[in-house]
Scaffold this motif. Structure first.
Motif, short mmCIF file in Angstrom:
data_model
loop_
_atom_site.label_atom_id
_atom_site.label_comp_id
_atom_site.label_asym_id
_atom_site.label_seq_id
_atom_site.Cartn_x
_atom_site.Cartn_y
_atom_site.Cartn_z
N THR A 1 15.88 -3.60 24.90
CA THR A 1 14.43 -3.72 24.94
C THR A 1 13.78 -2.71 25.89
N GLY A 2 14.52 -2.21 26.86
CA GLY A 2 13.96 -1.34 27.87
C GLY A 2 13.21 -2.07 28.96
N GLU A 3 13.24 -3.39 28.94
CA GLU A 3 12.50 -4.17 29.94
C GLU A 3 13.33 -4.34 31.21
N LYS A 4 12.63 -4.39 32.35
CA LYS A 4 13.30 -4.63 33.62
C LYS A 4 13.90 -6.02 33.64
N ILE A 5 15.07 -6.15 34.25
CA ILE A 5 15.73 -7.43 34.37
C ILE A 5 16.28 -7.57 35.78
N ASP A 6 16.49 -8.81 36.19
CA ASP A 6 17.19 -9.11 37.44
C ASP A 6 18.64 -9.38 37.08
N ALA A 7 19.51 -8.52 37.54
CA ALA A 7 20.93 -8.69 37.24
C ALA A 7 21.74 -8.23 38.45
N SER B 1 20.87 15.19 9.76
CA SER B 1 20.75 15.14 8.30
C SER B 1 19.33 15.22 7.76
N GLY B 2 18.38 15.61 8.59
CA GLY B 2 17.03 15.76 8.08
C GLY B 2 16.40 14.47 7.59
N TYR B 3 16.73 13.35 8.23
CA TYR B 3 16.20 12.06 7.81
C TYR B 3 14.72 11.93 8.17
N LYS B 4 13.98 11.30 7.30
CA LYS B 4 12.63 10.89 7.67
C LYS B 4 12.78 9.54 8.37
N TYR B 5 13.06 9.60 9.67
CA TYR B 5 13.47 8.41 10.40
C TYR B 5 12.33 7.46 10.68
N PHE B 6 11.09 7.81 10.26
CA PHE B 6 9.97 6.90 10.46
C PHE B 6 9.73 6.04 9.23
N ASN B 7 10.66 6.02 8.27
CA ASN B 7 10.53 5.14 7.11
C ASN B 7 10.40 3.68 7.54
N GLY B 8 9.69 2.91 6.76
CA GLY B 8 9.65 1.48 6.98
C GLY B 8 8.72 1.09 8.10
N SER B 9 8.98 -0.06 8.68
CA SER B 9 8.08 -0.65 9.68
C SER B 9 8.62 -0.48 11.09
N GLU B 10 9.25 0.68 11.36
CA GLU B 10 9.82 0.91 12.68
C GLU B 10 8.72 1.30 13.65
N ALA C 1 6.77 1.30 16.97
CA ALA C 1 6.55 0.68 18.27
C ALA C 1 7.51 -0.47 18.54
N THR C 2 8.03 -1.10 17.50
CA THR C 2 8.88 -2.26 17.70
C THR C 2 10.37 -1.91 17.78
N ARG C 3 10.71 -0.65 17.62
CA ARG C 3 12.13 -0.30 17.59
C ARG C 3 12.75 -0.51 18.96
N GLY C 4 14.05 -0.82 18.94
CA GLY C 4 14.77 -1.06 20.17
C GLY C 4 15.41 0.20 20.73
N TYR C 5 16.11 0.03 21.83
CA TYR C 5 16.88 1.08 22.50
C TYR C 5 16.01 2.31 22.83
N PRO C 6 14.98 2.13 23.62
CA PRO C 6 14.06 3.23 23.93
C PRO C 6 14.67 4.35 24.77
N PHE C 7 15.80 4.07 25.43
CA PHE C 7 16.45 5.10 26.24
C PHE C 7 17.61 5.77 25.51
N SER C 8 17.70 5.56 24.20
CA SER C 8 18.88 5.99 23.46
C SER C 8 18.57 6.95 22.32
N GLY C 9 17.48 7.70 22.45
CA GLY C 9 17.17 8.70 21.44
C GLY C 9 16.89 8.08 20.09
N HIS C 10 17.56 8.59 19.05
CA HIS C 10 17.33 8.12 17.69
C HIS C 10 18.06 6.81 17.37
N PHE C 11 18.94 6.37 18.25
CA PHE C 11 19.73 5.18 17.95
C PHE C 11 18.84 3.94 17.91
#
Length: 382
Positions: A19-25, A303-312, A314-324
């Motif tokens: 999520t990229g959110e701060k946590i206490d761990a 691979s030249g993907y149009k990776y913005f297909n669909g409803s991705e 602002a809600t996509r996860g893993y904000p520190f992981s590039g395209h993953f």
């Protein structure tokens, strides 16, 4: 839950990787990793000490965590060669330094090494401008070989088919057939995949990255140092790791931007793709190595993907992981029962492509040094 720790020169945050959110761990592994990050600030992608930073951070983790498998990436020579004009003599010295650094790691750690170059570099001859088509062309800065094409007009196809620097235009069906693609992969694949000739890179309006001076060559084969093994293709490296780890501690070392003619250790050519496809240094190449199967269709940078297909978006996860958008399945270290670590100076990379329990990598964007990041996938082996 996978935990990320971001260190900006001693200022640290602990985050939920997904999520990229701060946590206490807290816990012994978290405190150990925080201390390693604090002790090893990243010097920068093209700093002469960048590759040494990889070894030093790995030594610290080895001393504290006692892993049996280590995955290292040395990439300073790749970034320097890509963006900095240099003479043949300067490049030769830089490559010699990479191997000296790898030898320093092997001699001090005692790990048996398997090493691969990710492929050599060639001067950039020019760009293939695909900004004025009727259809949509998509490419990324980290793949000079590939661009995706969507909704082309007959005029587009005629123009592109006659372009002297476009090697091949491949319909989606052919790409899927070559890699036994799934319906989910077909959804993300472009209608056509365009291949650039050696020395040329595609240019679209979305590219705002730094201008390269060198780009990957046509690396249908890469060098592999694997004493006692004959490996025909990079898909066979995983089996070598499994066999050797049954007998000893092993380090897999990836040397970015180095091909057959520049690899200084005894080596054999190892096939780096299939048919018209070869892997550039990137997610798909690394995942193919660690999973033992081709991963060309999995991630958009290759691979030249149009990776913005669909409803991705602002809600996509893993904000520190590039395209993953998820943690890849099938990485070797994620199934290895022993302890494992990964360290590399290629950002957004090690924590996703290796599957290691603990990963440490630079946190840099477009050569701008923003610190370091560690990811903890497993805490239960300490």
């Amino acid at each position: 839950m996978s935990i990320a720790i971001v260190d900006a020169r001693g200022w640290q945050n602990t985050l939920d990787l997904k999520t990229g959110e701060k946590i206490d761990a807290a816990g012994p592994v978290i405190e150990m990793v925080k201390d390693v990050l604090q002790r090893h600030p990243y010097p920068g992608d093209i700093d002469p000490g960048s590759n040494r930073w990889v070894s030093d951070a790995a030594f610290d983790l080895i001393d504290r965590y006692n892993p049996r498998f280590v995955f290292l990436t040395y990439a300073a020579q790749y970034f320097s060669g890509r963006y900095t004009p240099m003479s043949k003599e300067t490049r030769a010295r830089m490559i010699s330094d990479v191997f000296l650094e790898a030898e320093r790691f092997i001699n001090r750690s005692g790990f048996a090494a398997i090493a691969a170059g990710t492929g050599d570099m060639t001067p950039l001859l020019g760009f293939i401008d695909i900004t004025r088509l009727d259809g949509l062309a998509v490419c990324t800065h980290w793949s000079t070989r590939h661009a995706g094409l969507y909704g082309p007009s007959p005029e587009d196809m005629k123009l592109l088919g006659q372009h002297p620097h476009i090697e091949k235009i491949i319909p989606q069906e052919e790409v899927l057939s070559l890699f036994d693609g799934t319906s989910e992969q077909a959804f993300r694949l472009p209608e056509y995949l365009m291949l650039a000739c050696e020395g040329y890179a595609f240019k679209t309006i979305s590219d705002a990255m730094r201008m390269p001076v060198m780009i990957p060559s046509l690396n249908f084969n890469v060098p592999l140092y694997a004493p006692g093994h004959a490996v025909e293709a990079i898909t066979g490296i995983r089996q070598v790791l499994e066999k050797d780890l049954s007998e000893k501690n092993v380090a897999f070392i990836a040397m970015e931007g180095i091909g057959l003619d520049e690899f200084l250790w005894p080596h054999l050519p190892c096939r780096n793709g299939v048919e018209w496809c070869y892997y550039e240094p990137g997610e798909a190449q690394y995942l193919t190595i660690v999973s033992g199967r081709h991963r060309f269709l999995d991630y958009p940078t290759g691979s030249g993907y149009k990776y913005f297909n669909g409803s991705e978006g602002a809600t996509r996860g893993y904000p520190f992981s590039g395209h993953f958008k998820s943690i890849p399945e099938g990485a070797f270290a994620s199934t290895f029962p022993g302890r494992s670590i990964a360290v590399g100076n290629k950002s957004m990379f090690m924590h996703m492509v290796t599957g290691a329990d603990l990963s440490v990598e630079c946190f840099a964007r477009n050569l701008y040094n923003q610190g370091t990041m560690a990811v903890i996938h497993r805490q239960d082996k300490l």
